[in-house]
Design a protein around this motif. Sequence first.
Motif, PDB file in Angstrom:
ATOM      1  N   VAL A 255      -8.213  10.720  19.882  1.00 31.68           N
ATOM      2  CA  VAL A 255      -8.395  11.073  18.700  1.00 31.68           C
ATOM      3  C   VAL A 255      -7.931   9.957  17.764  1.00 31.68           C
ATOM      4  O   VAL A 255      -7.370   9.216  18.056  1.00 31.68           O
ATOM      5  CB  VAL A 255      -7.122  11.971  17.956  1.00 31.68           C
ATOM      6  CG1 VAL A 255      -7.154  12.416  16.678  1.00 31.68           C
ATOM      7  CG2 VAL A 255      -7.193  13.340  19.074  1.00 31.68           C
ATOM      8  N   LEU A 256      -9.394   9.599  17.152  1.00 32.07           N
ATOM      9  CA  LEU A 256      -9.531   8.618  16.017  1.00 32.07           C
ATOM     10  C   LEU A 256      -9.316   9.135  14.921  1.00 32.07           C
ATOM     11  O   LEU A 256      -9.813   9.938  14.418  1.00 32.07           O
ATOM     12  CB  LEU A 256     -10.891   8.056  16.287  1.00 32.07           C
ATOM     13  CG  LEU A 256     -11.048   6.721  15.556  1.00 32.07           C
ATOM     14  CD1 LEU A 256     -11.634   5.329  16.441  1.00 32.07           C
ATOM     15  CD2 LEU A 256     -12.206   7.024  14.407  1.00 32.07           C
ATOM     16  N   ALA A 257      -8.446   8.372  13.962  1.00 29.78           N
ATOM     17  CA  ALA A 257      -8.142   8.669  12.522  1.00 29.78           C
ATOM     18  C   ALA A 257      -8.633   7.557  11.745  1.00 29.78           C
ATOM     19  O   ALA A 257      -8.595   6.171  12.283  1.00 29.78           O
ATOM     20  CB  ALA A 257      -6.719   8.805  12.132  1.00 29.78           C
ATOM     21  N   VAL A 258      -9.119   7.908  10.411  1.00 32.56           N
ATOM     22  CA  VAL A 258      -9.752   6.624   9.497  1.00 32.56           C
ATOM     23  C   VAL A 258      -8.924   7.390   8.055  1.00 32.56           C
ATOM     24  O   VAL A 258      -9.299   8.234   7.778  1.00 32.56           O
ATOM     25  CB  VAL A 258     -11.240   6.786   9.482  1.00 32.56           C
ATOM     26  CG1 VAL A 258     -11.667   6.005   8.394  1.00 32.56           C
ATOM     27  CG2 VAL A 258     -12.010   6.632  10.788  1.00 32.56           C
ATOM     28  N   SER A 259      -8.370   6.262   7.777  1.00 37.22           N
ATOM     29  CA  SER A 259      -7.521   6.595   6.521  1.00 37.22           C
ATOM     30  C   SER A 259      -6.831   5.194   6.246  1.00 37.22           C
ATOM     31  O   SER A 259      -6.575   4.254   6.765  1.00 37.22           O
ATOM     32  CB  SER A 259      -6.187   7.446   6.914  1.00 37.22           C
ATOM     33  OG  SER A 259      -5.677   7.912   5.801  1.00 37.22           O
ATOM     34  N   ALA A 260      -6.836   5.105   4.756  1.00 36.41           N
ATOM     35  CA  ALA A 260      -6.239   3.716   4.143  1.00 36.41           C
ATOM     36  C   ALA A 260      -5.942   4.233   2.869  1.00 36.41           C
ATOM     37  O   ALA A 260      -5.949   5.099   2.189  1.00 36.41           O
ATOM     38  CB  ALA A 260      -7.362   2.614   4.000  1.00 36.41           C
ATOM     39  N   GLY A 261      -4.907   3.305   2.197  1.00 36.91           N
ATOM     40  CA  GLY A 261      -4.401   3.180   0.846  1.00 36.91           C
ATOM     41  C   GLY A 261      -2.907   3.415   0.947  1.00 36.91           C
ATOM     42  O   GLY A 261      -2.286   4.187   1.718  1.00 36.91           O
ATOM     43  N   SER A 262      -2.361   2.925  -0.134  1.00 37.66           N
ATOM     44  CA  SER A 262      -0.876   2.763  -0.446  1.00 37.66           C
ATOM     45  C   SER A 262      -0.434   4.349  -0.417  1.00 37.66           C
ATOM     46  O   SER A 262       0.646   4.651  -0.235  1.00 37.66           O
ATOM     47  CB  SER A 262      -0.461   2.104  -1.630  1.00 37.66           C
ATOM     48  OG  SER A 262      -1.248   2.558  -2.548  1.00 37.66           O
ATOM     49  N   GLU A 263      -1.098   5.324  -1.015  1.00 41.66           N
ATOM     50  CA  GLU A 263      -0.577   6.646  -1.181  1.00 41.66           C
ATOM     51  C   GLU A 263      -0.455   7.257   0.015  1.00 41.66           C
ATOM     52  O   GLU A 263      -0.149   8.328   0.040  1.00 41.66           O
ATOM     53  CB  GLU A 263      -1.272   7.392  -2.196  1.00 41.66           C
ATOM     54  CG  GLU A 263      -3.002   7.568  -1.837  1.00 41.66           C
ATOM     55  CD  GLU A 263      -3.871   6.581  -1.928  1.00 41.66           C
ATOM     56  OE1 GLU A 263      -5.045   6.772  -1.507  1.00 41.66           O
ATOM     57  OE2 GLU A 263      -3.579   5.393  -2.396  1.00 41.66           O
TER      58      GLU A 263
END
Length: 95
Positions: free
Chosen positions: A43-51
């Motif tokens: 399972v690959l997740a793509v996510s970013a950001g301080s929130e």
Amino acid sequence: YNSDIVGDICGNFIDINGNYVPTHCRQRMLSVDLPKLRENTLVLAVSAGSEKIQSIYSAIAGGWIDVLVTDETTALALLDKKQKESGRDETNTAG
């Protein structure tokens, strides 16, 4: 609305510990059922950001993702959070 929810994976909500939190909204969505997601070999997740730091951290803690694609700032913040959590655990067990 459940105040324990910190994020979602494919429209499925998770709490701060990465546990699946069923909601009535799930019945109205077309997406992967979260427990079925674990049946996949990768399972690959793509996510970013301080929130999204807490959400990403909780998804990792819950064992929902195998690979994370993110930016450097988010990766460093996650490592810092892990280090702080580890230090807190050691402090709590020593007392």
